[in-house]
Design a protein around this motif. Structure first.
Motif, PDB file in Angstrom:
ATOM      1  N   ASP A  10       0.831  -1.211   0.000  1.00 32.22           N
ATOM      2  CA  ASP A  10       0.000   0.000   0.000  1.00 32.22           C
ATOM      3  C   ASP A  10       0.866   1.262   0.000  1.00 32.22           C
ATOM      4  O   ASP A  10       0.551   2.238  -0.690  1.00 32.22           O
ATOM      5  N   LEU A  13       2.352   1.851  -3.459  1.00 34.41           N
ATOM      6  CA  LEU A  13       1.341   2.378  -4.379  1.00 34.41           C
ATOM      7  C   LEU A  13       1.064   3.847  -4.099  1.00 34.41           C
ATOM      8  O   LEU A  13       0.949   4.652  -5.034  1.00 34.41           O
ATOM      9  N   LEU A  18       5.625   1.984  -8.562  1.00 36.08           N
ATOM     10  CA  LEU A  18       4.921   0.789  -9.039  1.00 36.08           C
ATOM     11  C   LEU A  18       5.825  -0.436  -9.060  1.00 36.08           C
ATOM     12  O   LEU A  18       5.369  -1.551  -8.771  1.00 36.08           O
ATOM     13  N   ALA A  21       5.993  -1.769  -5.591  1.00 38.31           N
ATOM     14  CA  ALA A  21       4.724  -2.406  -5.240  1.00 38.31           C
ATOM     15  C   ALA A  21       4.614  -3.781  -5.893  1.00 38.31           C
ATOM     16  O   ALA A  21       4.155  -4.743  -5.269  1.00 38.31           O
ATOM     17  N   GLN A  55      -5.485  -3.951  -8.288  1.00 41.20           N
ATOM     18  CA  GLN A  55      -4.450  -2.937  -8.071  1.00 41.20           C
ATOM     19  C   GLN A  55      -3.128  -3.340  -8.714  1.00 41.20           C
ATOM     20  O   GLN A  55      -2.484  -2.537  -9.403  1.00 41.20           O
ATOM     21  N   ALA A  59      -0.994  -1.819 -11.907  1.00 39.58           N
ATOM     22  CA  ALA A  59       0.419  -1.434 -11.783  1.00 39.58           C
ATOM     23  C   ALA A  59       1.259  -2.113 -12.865  1.00 39.58           C
ATOM     24  O   ALA A  59       2.092  -1.476 -13.521  1.00 39.58           O
TER      25      ALA A  59
END
Length: 396
Positions: A10, A13, A18, A21, A55, A59
């Protein structure tokens, strides 16, 4: 003092990092964690799992587009592979990966992915691959510098046969060399299957063994994480036990509840699945077929057609209406072999905040309607008097 992968994910992000993440996402949220007797927690966990997957897919896709814009074609293809591993049935993603592989000079790999994607769509969804995937694959084959006669079609693998395993790490050079001789699954007509089989039999033991090796590489090498993902995916089966297909509900009133049209497919399917001998058609497969066949109002005739497609004995049609914060859900349970009238109808009504409870109540009423025979008195009584869907399912 103590960190977690989800917290780091989290934070990365939020910071717009990216790549960082992406490194933290190693699989589905709480994969393999199954607390007993906790339906509400399971619903939340599945929702959170889907949100996290979206999510990371976003990404990966942004990283792929960024790499392509920087002319880093190999890295762009690598990121598109990760997107495709998360959703191997999405035709838009399949075409994007094919284009990226072709741009990176790996046209055999692009054709390989088209074959794998087409096979998955046919066997898991029971429908034909998207026309865009087939058209692009045909175009790539036509542009191959060493043109060959149009190859024959592969026999379809049984829906119950497991994918080949144990060949992780096959050298990409071997895959690219062998794929040139692998047959296409989108071009040849069905009547050619018999002659193709005869030619393979005549070719002898060595050709048969080599063909099996190519098929194994095709199934594994294109999607590095496919086996792990499909361990948790339910294919579109032909059921031996009684099965029910829940169709999208018609929504009336406030547009804020439009999501319930498809949302109730998932919720009610989950409630009905495993109630005695009853099994529910996989909601994802059903909704994919629904979208591809053209979204239009449900009626008994269409419900019967979809039930027939999945081999389901029963199907559910319903309506949702909302007014003043209260919601009313009506549903009918139909038999695919009976007349237009439903076998049973049920209605629940209550506060919108009690959606999950209302869906459970609706499932209990529909289950009660199933048991009408003289030898089913106890099951019918249990369904009518129970206030707990998990308890009723355990009893059944």
């Amino acid at each position: 003092m103590i960190t977690s992968d989800i917290g780091d994910f989290d934070a990365a992000l939020a910071a717009g990092d990216l790549e960082k993440a992406a490194r933290f996402y190693t699989g589905p949220f709480l994969d393999g964690f199954n607390p007993p007797d906790s339906a509400e927690f399971e619903r939340w966990m599945e929702s959170e799992r889907a949100r996290r997957a979206r999510q990371v897919a976003t990404a990966f896709e942004e990283l792929a587009l960024s790499a392509a814009s920087n002319a880093d074609r190999h890295q762009a293809a690598s990121w598109w592979r990760k997107v495709a591993a998360l959703d191997p049935l999405d035709s838009r993603i399949a075409v994007s990966l094919m284009k990226a592989l072709d741009a990176a000079g790996n046209r055999p790999g692009a054709l390989q992915h088209a074959r794998v994607h087409s096979t998955l769509v046919r066997e898991e969804l029971g429908i034909e691959p998207d026309a865009g995937v087939l058209a692009y694959a045909n175009r790539l084959e036509a542009e191959e510098p060493h043109a060959r006669p149009a190859p024959r079609a592969l026999p379809h693998r049984s829906a119950h046969a497991p994918l080949p395993s144990g060949m992780n790490g096959a050298p990409e050079a071997v895959v690219e060399n062998d794929i040139a001789d692998a047959p296409s699954i989108w071009e040849a007509p069905a009547q050619d299957l018999k002659s193709a089989h005869a030619r393979r039999a005549a070719a002898g033991w060595w050709n048969r063994r080599r063909a099996l090796g190519v098929l194994a590489i095709l199934a594994v090498a294109a999607l590095p994480f496919y086996v792990a993902l499909t361990q948790h995916r339910t294919p579109a089966p032909r059921f031996s036990a009684p099965a029910v297909a829940v169709l999208p509900f018609a929504v009336h009133g406030d547009s804020s509840i439009a999501y319930l049209s498809e949302g109730l497919v998932d919720l009610l399917s989950s409630d009905l699945d495993g109630a005695g001998d009853l099994r529910a058609v996989d909601p994802r497969s059903l909704l994919s077929l629904w979208a591809r066949s053209g979204v239009r109002p449900s009626d008994p005739a269409r419900g019967r057609s979809i039930a027939n497609h999945f081999g389901a004995d029963l199907f559910v049609l319903g309506d949702v209406a909302e007014a003043g914060g209260r919601i009313r859900i009506s549903a009918g349970l139909y038999s695919r072999g009976e007349a237009e009238a439903p076998l049973a109808a049920a209605t629940v009504e209550g506060d919108r905040a009690r959606l999950f409870g209302l869906v459970d109540d609706l499932a209990v009423k529909l289950l009660a309607a199933r048991y009408q025979g003289p030898r089913e008195r106890l099951m019918r009584t249990a369904a009518v008097t129970s206030h707990s869907l998990p308890a009723l399912k355990s009893y059944l």
